[in-house]
Design an enzyme around this catalytic site. Structure first.
Site, mmCIF file in Angstrom:
data_model
loop_
_atom_site.group_PDB
_atom_site.id
_atom_site.type_symbol
_atom_site.label_atom_id
_atom_site.label_comp_id
_atom_site.label_asym_id
_atom_site.label_seq_id
_atom_site.Cartn_x
_atom_site.Cartn_y
_atom_site.Cartn_z
ATOM 1 N N ASP A 156 16.928 7.735 5.474
ATOM 2 C CA ASP A 156 18.370 7.973 5.479
ATOM 3 C C ASP A 156 18.855 8.241 6.905
ATOM 4 O OD1 ASP A 156 17.297 10.478 5.789
ATOM 5 O OD2 ASP A 156 18.438 11.421 4.170
ATOM 6 N N SER A 157 17.915 8.258 7.868
ATOM 7 C CA SER A 157 18.306 8.283 9.282
ATOM 8 C C SER A 157 19.154 7.052 9.613
ATOM 9 C CB SER A 157 17.067 8.344 10.186
ATOM 10 O OG SER A 157 16.102 7.387 9.787
ATOM 11 N N ASP A 191 14.157 6.386 1.205
ATOM 12 C CA ASP A 191 14.685 7.753 1.088
ATOM 13 C C ASP A 191 15.730 7.837 -0.008
ATOM 14 O OD1 ASP A 191 13.802 9.894 2.627
ATOM 15 O OD2 ASP A 191 14.859 9.220 4.433
ATOM 16 N N LYS A 245 11.186 8.770 -1.283
ATOM 17 C CA LYS A 245 10.944 10.050 -0.625
ATOM 18 C C LYS A 245 12.120 10.962 -0.909
ATOM 19 C CE LYS A 245 11.135 10.574 4.068
ATOM 20 N NZ LYS A 245 12.252 11.543 4.218
ATOM 21 N N GLU A 285 13.671 15.123 -0.074
ATOM 22 C CA GLU A 285 13.520 16.261 0.835
ATOM 23 C C GLU A 285 13.505 17.582 0.086
ATOM 24 O OE1 GLU A 285 16.373 16.316 4.011
ATOM 25 O OE2 GLU A 285 15.810 14.305 4.705
ATOM 26 N N GLU A 305 8.031 17.695 8.907
ATOM 27 C CA GLU A 305 8.925 17.465 10.053
ATOM 28 C C GLU A 305 9.189 18.769 10.809
ATOM 29 O OE1 GLU A 305 12.456 15.115 9.333
ATOM 30 O OE2 GLU A 305 13.280 15.597 11.327
HETATM 31 O O1 KIV Z 1 15.143 9.406 7.454
HETATM 32 C C1 KIV Z 1 14.156 9.431 8.207
HETATM 33 O O2 KIV Z 1 14.043 8.655 9.154
HETATM 34 C C2 KIV Z 1 13.110 10.398 7.930
HETATM 35 C C3 KIV Z 1 12.017 10.535 8.941
HETATM 36 C C4 KIV Z 1 12.492 11.347 10.066
HETATM 37 C C5 KIV Z 1 10.783 11.079 8.330
HETATM 38 O O3 KIV Z 1 13.151 11.066 6.937
#
Ligand code: KIV
Length: 292
Positions: free
Chosen positions: A44-45, A83, A113, A115, A182
């Site tokens: 989600d970055s 994500d 994934k 969080e 992280e």
């Molecule tokens: O969204 C992302 O890029 C991440 C990484 C920093 C692990 O969750």
């Protein structure tokens, strides 16, 4: 051959470092594929690196699914994780399963994934029971950075380090196949990783993890926003892109592009016939009536 979950577990057992990188579209996926990484995260970055939101919070499921589907089209070998964005899984197990299913069905992700620990452990358990592999993510969890007091390293007191360890063990207990750590002190990572059975992928968590993940735009120098201390830069692609586009602009302005080798030819007789018929286009009105 595509990377599988047993292969990732085997890498941990053998002490072979696991390489993970983010990707957000077809070209970045192809770069990941041809660089022989083990895992690709459609993070989600993307909210910040490609969509230019101010944090990861606003990105929607639809936006991430569109990016993840493009990544899928560029990947054959690495294991692909997507994500779950903020607000798409926290409310209930039903919501978490439904969102995870969309990433599997519509984008072709191999796993999702999510969080956080605490209540999110139940969400992870529910998704895993629905048959979808889940990667956990503890330490600095950017979706809830405000609640954590900002984008800061986590686990820097004994109390907070225990919270990280507890969350990690709980996520492993419900069946997460791997976890991301992280922004955790390296010494805390050492102590927690040696108690974990699943592969731990670190980002700002020191060298003791079973693998590392970096954000594509950070490592290649495409994104020039603020980057955290762990975001080592291996290239300066943005400068190369600016140089390329500037060279193009200069050549267009100087009349040097396109050159003959960039243009198409026409048979001279056809050109003559075309030239002879050009007067038929004397006015826009006649052009509209022209019998093509
Ligand atoms: O969204 C992302 O890029 C991440 C990484 C920093 C692990 O969750």
């Amino acid at each position: 051959m595509p990377v599988t979950l047993p292969q990732l577990a085997e890498k941990k057992r053998l002490g072979e470092p696991i390489v993970m990188v983010t990707a957000y579209d077809y070209p970045s996926a192809q770069v990941a594929e041809e660089s022989s990484v083990d895992m690709v995260l459609v993070g989600d970055s993307a909210a910040m690196t490609v969509l230019r939101y101010s944090s990861t919070v606003p990105v929607s499921v639809d936006e991430l699914i569109m990016l993840a589907a493009a990544v899928r089209r560029g990947l054959r070998t690495p294991f692909m994780v997507a994500d779950l964005p903020f607000g798409s899984y926290e409310a209930s197990n039903g919501q978490a399963i439904a969102t995870a299913q969309r990433f599997i069905k519509e984008a072709g992700a191999d796993a999702v994934k999510l969080e956080g620990g605490g209540a999110m452990v139940e969400r992870a358990r529910a998704i895993i029971r629905a048959g979808i592999p889940v990667q956990g993510h503890v330490g600095l969890t950017p979706q809830t950075a405000i609640a954590l007091g900002g984008y800061k390293a986590q686990g820097r007191t004994a109390h907070r380090a225990l919270d990280v360890a507890r969350d990690a063990l709980a996520l492993q207990e419900v069946g997460c196949f791997s976890l991301v750590f992280e922004a955790i002190p390296a010494a805390v990572s050492v102590l927690v990783v040696e108690r974990m059975e699943v592969p731990i992928i670190g980002i700002g968590a020191g060298p003791a993890t079973d693998g590392q993940v970096l954000v594509f735009h950070d490592l290649l120098g495409i994104y020039d926003g603020l980057s955290p201390r762990f975001a080592k830069r291996y290239a300066n692609v943005k400068q190369d892109m600016i140089a390329g586009v500037s060279a193009y602009a200069n050549e267009v302005r100087a009349g040097r592009f396109p050159a003959p080798e960039h243009t198409y030819s026409i048979d001279p007789e056809e050109l003559e016939s075309f030239t002879a018929r050009l007067p038929e286009f004397a006015s826009a009105e006649r052009l509209a009536r022209f019998d093509w």
